[in-house]
Motif scaffolding. Structure first.
Motif, PDB file in Angstrom:
ATOM      1  N   ALA A  76      47.309  48.387  41.619  1.00  0.00           N
ATOM      2  CA  ALA A  76      47.688  48.313  40.205  1.00  0.00           C
ATOM      3  C   ALA A  76      47.484  46.912  39.646  1.00  0.00           C
ATOM      4  CB  ALA A  76      49.143  48.742  40.045  1.00  0.00           C
ATOM      5  N   LEU A  77      47.931  45.909  40.385  1.00  0.00           N
ATOM      6  CA  LEU A  77      47.768  44.530  39.917  1.00  0.00           C
ATOM      7  C   LEU A  77      46.295  44.152  39.832  1.00  0.00           C
ATOM      8  CD1 LEU A  77      50.650  42.795  41.894  1.00  0.00           C
ATOM      9  CD2 LEU A  77      50.591  43.348  39.465  1.00  0.00           C
ATOM     10  N   PHE A  78      45.505  44.593  40.802  1.00  0.00           N
ATOM     11  CA  PHE A  78      44.070  44.280  40.784  1.00  0.00           C
ATOM     12  C   PHE A  78      43.394  44.877  39.556  1.00  0.00           C
ATOM     13  CE2 PHE A  78      39.677  45.452  41.798  1.00  0.00           C
ATOM     14  CZ  PHE A  78      39.169  44.214  42.150  1.00  0.00           C
ATOM     15  N   LEU A  79      43.752  46.114  39.231  1.00  0.00           N
ATOM     16  CA  LEU A  79      43.094  46.791  38.112  1.00  0.00           C
ATOM     17  C   LEU A  79      43.595  46.303  36.754  1.00  0.00           C
ATOM     18  CD1 LEU A  79      43.071  50.472  39.429  1.00  0.00           C
ATOM     19  CD2 LEU A  79      41.170  48.860  39.420  1.00  0.00           C
ATOM     20  N   LEU A  80      44.873  45.904  36.673  1.00  0.00           N
ATOM     21  CA  LEU A  80      45.488  45.665  35.374  1.00  0.00           C
ATOM     22  C   LEU A  80      45.528  44.207  34.947  1.00  0.00           C
ATOM     23  CD1 LEU A  80      48.490  48.128  35.636  1.00  0.00           C
ATOM     24  CD2 LEU A  80      46.395  48.438  34.338  1.00  0.00           C
ATOM     25  N   VAL A  81      45.603  43.292  35.893  1.00  0.00           N
ATOM     26  CA  VAL A  81      45.678  41.885  35.498  1.00  0.00           C
ATOM     27  C   VAL A  81      44.424  41.517  34.709  1.00  0.00           C
ATOM     28  CG1 VAL A  81      45.664  39.514  36.353  1.00  0.00           C
ATOM     29  CG2 VAL A  81      47.154  41.214  37.402  1.00  0.00           C
ATOM     30  N   PRO A  82      44.575  40.898  33.538  1.00  0.00           N
ATOM     31  CA  PRO A  82      43.390  40.543  32.731  1.00  0.00           C
ATOM     32  C   PRO A  82      42.385  39.752  33.542  1.00  0.00           C
ATOM     33  CG  PRO A  82      45.404  40.191  31.470  1.00  0.00           C
ATOM     34  CD  PRO A  82      45.839  40.536  32.867  1.00  0.00           C
ATOM     35  N   ARG A  83      41.123  40.166  33.430  1.00  0.00           N
ATOM     36  CA  ARG A  83      40.074  39.584  34.257  1.00  0.00           C
ATOM     37  C   ARG A  83      39.382  38.435  33.547  1.00  0.00           C
ATOM     38  NH1 ARG A  83      41.426  41.502  38.958  1.00  0.00           N
ATOM     39  NH2 ARG A  83      39.402  40.781  39.714  1.00  0.00           N
ATOM     40  N   LEU A  84      38.787  37.548  34.347  1.00  0.00           N
ATOM     41  CA  LEU A  84      37.957  36.480  33.809  1.00  0.00           C
ATOM     42  C   LEU A  84      36.606  37.051  33.390  1.00  0.00           C
ATOM     43  CD1 LEU A  84      38.708  33.797  36.550  1.00  0.00           C
ATOM     44  CD2 LEU A  84      39.693  33.911  34.261  1.00  0.00           C
ATOM     45  N   PRO A  85      35.868  36.340  32.524  1.00  0.00           N
ATOM     46  CA  PRO A  85      34.532  36.821  32.148  1.00  0.00           C
ATOM     47  C   PRO A  85      33.598  36.957  33.343  1.00  0.00           C
ATOM     48  CG  PRO A  85      35.273  35.101  30.651  1.00  0.00           C
ATOM     49  CD  PRO A  85      36.257  35.145  31.782  1.00  0.00           C
ATOM     50  N   GLU A  86      33.823  36.158  34.403  1.00  0.00           N
ATOM     51  CA  GLU A  86      33.011  36.215  35.609  1.00  0.00           C
ATOM     52  C   GLU A  86      33.894  36.641  36.773  1.00  0.00           C
ATOM     53  OE1 GLU A  86      31.397  32.341  36.078  1.00  0.00           O
ATOM     54  OE2 GLU A  86      29.768  32.685  34.668  1.00  0.00           O
ATOM     55  N   PRO A  87      33.305  37.190  37.849  1.00  0.00           N
ATOM     56  CA  PRO A  87      34.092  37.562  39.018  1.00  0.00           C
ATOM     57  C   PRO A  87      34.858  36.373  39.583  1.00  0.00           C
ATOM     58  CG  PRO A  87      31.912  38.536  39.140  1.00  0.00           C
ATOM     59  CD  PRO A  87      31.897  37.605  37.970  1.00  0.00           C
ATOM     60  N   LEU A  88      36.004  36.645  40.215  1.00  0.00           N
ATOM     61  CA  LEU A  88      36.900  35.601  40.692  1.00  0.00           C
ATOM     62  C   LEU A  88      36.242  34.691  41.713  1.00  0.00           C
ATOM     63  CD1 LEU A  88      39.752  34.397  40.881  1.00  0.00           C
ATOM     64  CD2 LEU A  88      40.283  36.114  42.615  1.00  0.00           C
ATOM     65  N   TRP A  89      35.396  35.267  42.585  1.00  0.00           N
ATOM     66  CA  TRP A  89      34.877  34.490  43.713  1.00  0.00           C
ATOM     67  C   TRP A  89      33.545  33.828  43.408  1.00  0.00           C
ATOM     68  CZ3 TRP A  89      38.500  33.616  46.955  1.00  0.00           C
ATOM     69  CH2 TRP A  89      39.521  34.551  47.091  1.00  0.00           C
ATOM     70  N   ARG A  90      33.186  33.708  42.137  1.00  0.00           N
ATOM     71  CA  ARG A  90      31.909  33.085  41.792  1.00  0.00           C
ATOM     72  C   ARG A  90      32.073  31.573  41.788  1.00  0.00           C
ATOM     73  NH1 ARG A  90      28.337  35.521  37.026  1.00  0.00           N
ATOM     74  NH2 ARG A  90      28.314  37.179  38.570  1.00  0.00           N
ATOM     75  N   LEU A  91      31.650  30.926  42.865  1.00  0.00           N
ATOM     76  CA  LEU A  91      31.789  29.488  43.021  1.00  0.00           C
ATOM     77  C   LEU A  91      30.418  28.840  43.125  1.00  0.00           C
ATOM     78  CD1 LEU A  91      34.615  29.393  45.691  1.00  0.00           C
ATOM     79  CD2 LEU A  91      34.843  29.132  43.233  1.00  0.00           C
ATOM     80  N   PRO A  92      30.281  27.588  42.663  1.00  0.00           N
ATOM     81  CA  PRO A  92      28.998  26.908  42.790  1.00  0.00           C
ATOM     82  C   PRO A  92      28.605  26.755  44.245  1.00  0.00           C
ATOM     83  CG  PRO A  92      30.430  25.762  41.248  1.00  0.00           C
ATOM     84  CD  PRO A  92      31.263  26.801  41.919  1.00  0.00           C
TER      85      PRO A  92
END
Length: 654
Positions: free
Chosen positions: A178-194
């Motif tokens: 539930a938390l994964f689906l409902l928490v407002p997401r960032l424009p990019e995926p969470l694990w997108r790191l340089p």
């Protein structure tokens, strides 16, 4: 789950609990060791074996000064391998070694509990390197092992520890979803790191030497997934995934030049449009794309030579959207100076090839006829296509060796020699590397491109048409490779590449990995909006989010509340607990003797102190009746009396 008191956590833990904690740390370290320098991995292995040995011998921990020495050794080892102790690799390497060194302090239960807390940070560190489905399974098992180790450290037996662990997982899983689906997401995926270094395994490089592709082809590792929006899959011979354009040639190695940003309206585009999305781990910012690209999303830029690069390179998976028009030609006007840029050859070497190309040039009316003669040469002179072409001498005459002696090669042999022949004939030409084809997954309706699909081809510039034309000399030697894919072209050599798993299982694993990438790794704001739209809620507004989140969280938290209430009821006996609350309220810590008073004695004492109200008199009389007068008291009656005590105490505080 039991909670230890302060004095209990200062006691030594059992040997079995210590071994379980060390095995948990080892499990968490496994995927990290594949990403970190070999020196760090070796030092971790030595420390882990030493700690396991001490544990089996019953030795609790090392002196503090020795642990400090080990800490400095670990920091020096990390710095020696990476020249830093910060950043993604440096930080995770140092944390991993510090965790295993922490185990050498394991004299008390608290020390081992702190070690498991540090292991949670290592779990997060593992996700910085990979986010595959296999890592997802590893993550779940790691959490289960951490929780069960904590249960063992708290004095539980094996069966009870695992039972509590599974209960915790089952109750918390709906809430996590539930938390994964409902928490407002960032424009990019969470694990997108340089990205910090070349960690990609896409099978292409900024350099190409004859024999490189033949080594890459032995990899069945996934390069990227593709979803076509129109739902129609192009033919295999149209799926030329362009990644690099090679220009500089020193007689042995081709190198990609630096491209400038391209103005898209400078191209004359032909062919039918095709929209698609790619999920991939890019190579130093390079993105594969079908020729010709007409549209890219905001995360990419189109450069000259139809090369796509990311504005910010990432080591993690990304999803990009592109549009191309399938065409084997790219219109481009070249000035005489620009044309000479694509004619450069080393001053010496490959004399027989140069002479052959000049002969074709002198016998041809135009450049297109020279191209035809070169392709006829490959088709009629006994050339063969092989994954094991053998090594060529590194003497600057490799093209001559291939064309006139071995005549056995892979795609880069044909592309490289063809471009040298064209340049020797005065025709601008270049080597292009990328992928050809892919395997279509019927279940998930997506295309998978793997390392074995790596390919090299050529492009020549025809002055009469002011156009770059794709020429794939491999096609005249092995039409099967172009039309049916690498598996059909090299059937006798692809067994090791494909692996030993049945095809149905491989397809199922491919589909699972695809959906994991789409709905977990790449679950961003757009995917969240799409999910709500699929549920019939339209656009995700603040009001809709609050209502939906409240309902969803209520459903997922209810099992946890039920379990907590159940555990609470099992943990206390309501009559004894209620009577102790009354004593605590009136007696406190003043007199140890009065704590031994019974219900009637307490009632008499309260009366002498003028503290006995009708409410407390009634409650104490009920207690005597429930405890002693009845043969058997029901749980309902006991809990009702307990709640009355709590209510009376609450009103008293007011």
């Amino acid at each position: 789950m039991s909670i230890l008191s302060q004095w209990q956590i200062q006691q030594p833990s059992s040997k079995y609990a210590q071994v379980m904690a060390l095995l948990t740390l080892l499990w968490i370290a496994l995927p990290l060791l594949q990403q970190l320098p070999i020196g760090v991995s070796l030092l971790f292995g030595v420390l882990m074996l030493a700690r396991l040995g001490l544990t089996m011998l019953g030795i609790g921990g090392l002196p503090t000064w020795l642990n400090i020495v080990l800490m400095f050794v670990a920091a020096a080892a990390v710095y020696g391998q990476l020249q830093t102790i910060f950043g993604q690799e440096g930080g995770v390497s140092l944390l991993l070694l510090m965790a295993v060194i922490k185990s050498f302090e394991g004299k008390t239960t608290r020390d081992w509990q702190v070690l498991l807390v540090a292991a949670l940070f290592l779990v997060a560190g593992g996700l910085l390197f990979q986010q595959t489905l296999q890592i997802g399974v590893w993550l779940v098992l790691a959490l289960l092992m951490i929780f069960s180790s904590l249960c063992l450290l708290n004095g539980m037996g094996w069966q009870l520890a695992w039972r509590n662990t599974m209960w915790a997982l089952g109750l918390s899983l709906p809430l996590m979803v539930a938390l994964f689906l409902l928490v407002p997401r960032l424009p990019e995926p969470l694990w997108r790191l340089p990205t910090q270094q070349n960690t990609s395994k896409t099978g292409v490089s900024t350099e190409l030497t004859m024999g490189d592709m033949a080594q890459v082809i032995e990899s069945n590792e996934l390069a990227f997934n593709v979803t076509f929006k129109q739902g129609t899959l192009p033919q295999t011979n149209q799926l030329y995934w362009r990644v690099m354009v090679m220009n500089e040639f020193d007689g042995t190695t081709w190198r990609a030049g630096t491209q400038q940003t391209l103005l898209q309206d400078a191209l004359k585009l032909t062919g039918r449009p095709l929209s698609y999305e790619i999920t991939l781990q890019d190579f130093e910012g390079h993105i594969p794309a079908l020729e010709q690209v007409t549209q890219v999303d905001d995360s990419m830029q189109l450069r000259e030579n139809q090369v796509i690069t990311a504005k910010r390179p990432y080591a993690q998976l990304r999803k990009v959207a592109l549009q191309s028009k399938l065409s084997p030609s790219i219109a481009e006007r070249l000035s005489p100076i620009q044309a000479r840029h694509w004619l450069n050859l080393p001053a010496h070497g490959n004399l027989r090839s140069r002479d052959l190309a000049r002969t074709w040039k002198s016998n041809s009316q135009d450049d297109a006829e020279v191209v035809k003669q070169a392709l006829d040469f490959f088709q009629t002179k006994g050339f063969s296509y092989s994954l094991s072409p053998g090594k060529l001498q590194q003497n600057g005459d490799q093209i001559d060796q291939f064309l006139f002696e071995s005549k056995v090669g892979f795609c880069e042999h044909y592309a490289s020699s063809f471009v040298v022949l064209m340049r020797a004939a005065g025709i601008p030409a270049r080597v292009v590397t990328g992928y050809l084809g892919g395997s279509f997954n019927e279940n998930g309706q997506f295309l998978q491109v793997r390392g074995k699909e790596a390919h090299a081809w050529a492009e020549v510039w025809l002055q009469s048409k002011q156009t770059w034309v794709r020429i794939d000399p491999t096609a005249v030697v092995s039409t099967t490779r172009i039309d049916d894919g690498i598996n059909a072209a090299l059937p006798e050599q692809m067994g090791a590449v494909e692996g030993m798993l049945p095809a149905s299982l491989q397809n199922w694993m491919a589909s699972s990995q695809y959906y994991w990438q789409q709905w977990v790794v790449n679950y961003d704001a757009d995917n969240q909006q799409a999910l709500f739209a699929r549920l019939g809620m339209g656009a995700l507004t603040v009001t809709k989010w609050i209502l939906f989140a409240a309902a969803f969280l209520f459903v997922t938290i209810s099992p946890i509340l039920w379990w907590w209430r159940r555990q609470y009821r099992q943990r206390i006996e309501p009559l004894s607990a209620g009577f102790m609350l009354i004593k605590q309220h009136f007696i406190g810590e003043e007199s140890e003797e009065r704590w031994h008073l019974g219900a009637q004695d307490l009632q008499d004492w309260l009366q002498t102190q003028q503290l006995l109200t009708p409410t407390w008199q009634n409650l104490l009389q009920q207690y005597n009746h429930l405890r002693y007068a009845q043969m058997e008291t029901s749980a309902v009656e006991s809990w009702q009396w307990y709640r009355q005590v709590k209510k009376a105490l609450k009103s008293k505080k007011r």
